[in-house]
Design a protein around this motif. Structure first.
Motif, PDB file in Angstrom:
ATOM      1  N   TYR A  18       0.807  -1.217   0.000  1.00 45.70           N
ATOM      2  CA  TYR A  18       0.000   0.000   0.000  1.00 45.70           C
ATOM      3  C   TYR A  18       0.846   1.275   0.000  1.00 45.70           C
ATOM      4  O   TYR A  18       0.543   2.231  -0.714  1.00 45.70           O
ATOM      5  CB  TYR A  18      -0.920   0.051   1.219  1.00 45.70           C
ATOM      6  N   VAL A  28      -3.679   2.664  -5.425  1.00 48.63           N
ATOM      7  CA  VAL A  28      -5.062   2.599  -4.921  1.00 48.63           C
ATOM      8  C   VAL A  28      -5.289   3.642  -3.824  1.00 48.63           C
ATOM      9  O   VAL A  28      -6.356   4.253  -3.760  1.00 48.63           O
ATOM     10  CB  VAL A  28      -5.379   1.182  -4.387  1.00 48.63           C
ATOM     11  N   VAL A  29      -4.294   3.850  -2.961  1.00 47.63           N
ATOM     12  CA  VAL A  29      -4.477   4.769  -1.829  1.00 47.63           C
ATOM     13  C   VAL A  29      -3.544   5.979  -1.897  1.00 47.63           C
ATOM     14  O   VAL A  29      -3.535   6.800  -0.985  1.00 47.63           O
ATOM     15  CB  VAL A  29      -4.264   4.034  -0.480  1.00 47.63           C
ATOM     16  N   VAL A 141      -7.437   0.383   4.402  1.00 45.34           N
ATOM     17  CA  VAL A 141      -8.221   1.331   3.626  1.00 45.34           C
ATOM     18  C   VAL A 141      -9.425   1.729   4.477  1.00 45.34           C
ATOM     19  O   VAL A 141     -10.119   0.875   5.015  1.00 45.34           O
ATOM     20  CB  VAL A 141      -8.692   0.700   2.305  1.00 45.34           C
ATOM     21  N   SER A 169      -8.008   6.369   2.229  1.00 45.32           N
ATOM     22  CA  SER A 169      -8.959   5.554   1.483  1.00 45.32           C
ATOM     23  C   SER A 169      -8.583   5.534   0.007  1.00 45.32           C
ATOM     24  O   SER A 169      -7.476   5.923  -0.377  1.00 45.32           O
ATOM     25  CB  SER A 169     -10.378   6.093   1.682  1.00 45.32           C
ATOM     26  N   ARG A 170      -9.508   5.072  -0.828  1.00 48.71           N
ATOM     27  CA  ARG A 170      -9.208   4.974  -2.260  1.00 48.71           C
ATOM     28  C   ARG A 170      -9.221   6.334  -2.946  1.00 48.71           C
ATOM     29  O   ARG A 170      -8.544   6.530  -3.949  1.00 48.71           O
ATOM     30  CB  ARG A 170     -10.203   4.027  -2.937  1.00 48.71           C
ATOM     31  N   THR A 171      -9.995   7.263  -2.405  1.00 43.07           N
ATOM     32  CA  THR A 171     -10.043   8.621  -2.937  1.00 43.07           C
ATOM     33  C   THR A 171     -10.237   9.595  -1.784  1.00 43.07           C
ATOM     34  O   THR A 171     -10.752   9.219  -0.727  1.00 43.07           O
ATOM     35  CB  THR A 171     -11.225   8.817  -3.917  1.00 43.07           C
TER      36      THR A 171
END
Length: 198
Positions: A18, A28-29, A141, A169-171
């Motif tokens: 991550y 992704v993060v 996440v 988080s993802r966004t």
């Protein structure tokens, strides 16, 4: 605010896949992590208050080479298996380098194979054995592992605090949505600065 002496700081997802630029799921993060400052803020909290917590726990996720522990995975767990993330012994599964100076105060809880740090681990028993009443969540996440662990913590009888600047988080939108709209339904949400001022 939680009494830190009766609180466990639970670290989730602080692994290379991550948070390292070489990590399989870094993208992704990446944006949300940059916006919240999750790694630097968590390190700052550890630097200043690690010894004040009743426990500091790391709950890494690890999988075997063939992901045989996953039975028909969907969603994020399917993605993890498809891209080969978090395999035991791999670079991506290792704890991030920045946490290594604090390993003397961090207790690792093995066994996490999915979204929830309580599932297939001895986390609940460890918290009870140490008189912990409150859990404080940091990591990633937010919409998945932080949320799953937080809800289970409440159902297990713990008071839950989510650190908005020590999670990602993802966004950025998803991060803000969970911190503003979801977590307050069952937990306290605050920045690490609040704990630093205690």
């Amino acid at each position: 605010m939680p009494d830190l002496a009766k609180s466990a700081l639970i670290l989730i997802g602080f692994q290379n896949d991550y948070f390292s630029p070489k990590g399989i799921l870094h993208t992704v993060v990446e944006e949300s992590s940059r916006v919240t400052g999750v790694v630097n803020n968590t390190l700052n909290l550890l630097d200043k208050r690690a010894n004040d917590f009743g426990l500091v726990v790391n709950t890494p996720i690890h999988f075997t080479e063939d992901y045989s522990e996953l039975n028909n995975p969907i969603g994020i767990l399917k993605v993890i298996a498809d891209v080969g993330a978090f395999k035991v012994g791999s670079f991506g599964a290792q704890v991030i380098e920045e946490l290594k100076p604090y390993l003397n105060v961090i207790q690792e809880v093995p066994g996490k194979r999915g979204l929830n740090a309580f599932t297939h681990t001895n986390l609940y028993q460890l918290l009870c054995d140490n008189g912990i009443t409150d859990i404080v969540l940091a990591g990633t996440v937010t919409s998945i592992c932080i949320d799953s662990t937080g809800r289970s913590g409440v159902e297990a009888g713990f008071n839950v605090t989510v650190l908005s600047d020590c999670t990602s988080s993802r966004t950025p939108f998803e991060q803000d949505f969970y911190c503003n709209e979801v977590f307050p339904l069952y937990a306290t949400v605050c920045s690490s600065q609040i704990l630093l001022r205690q």
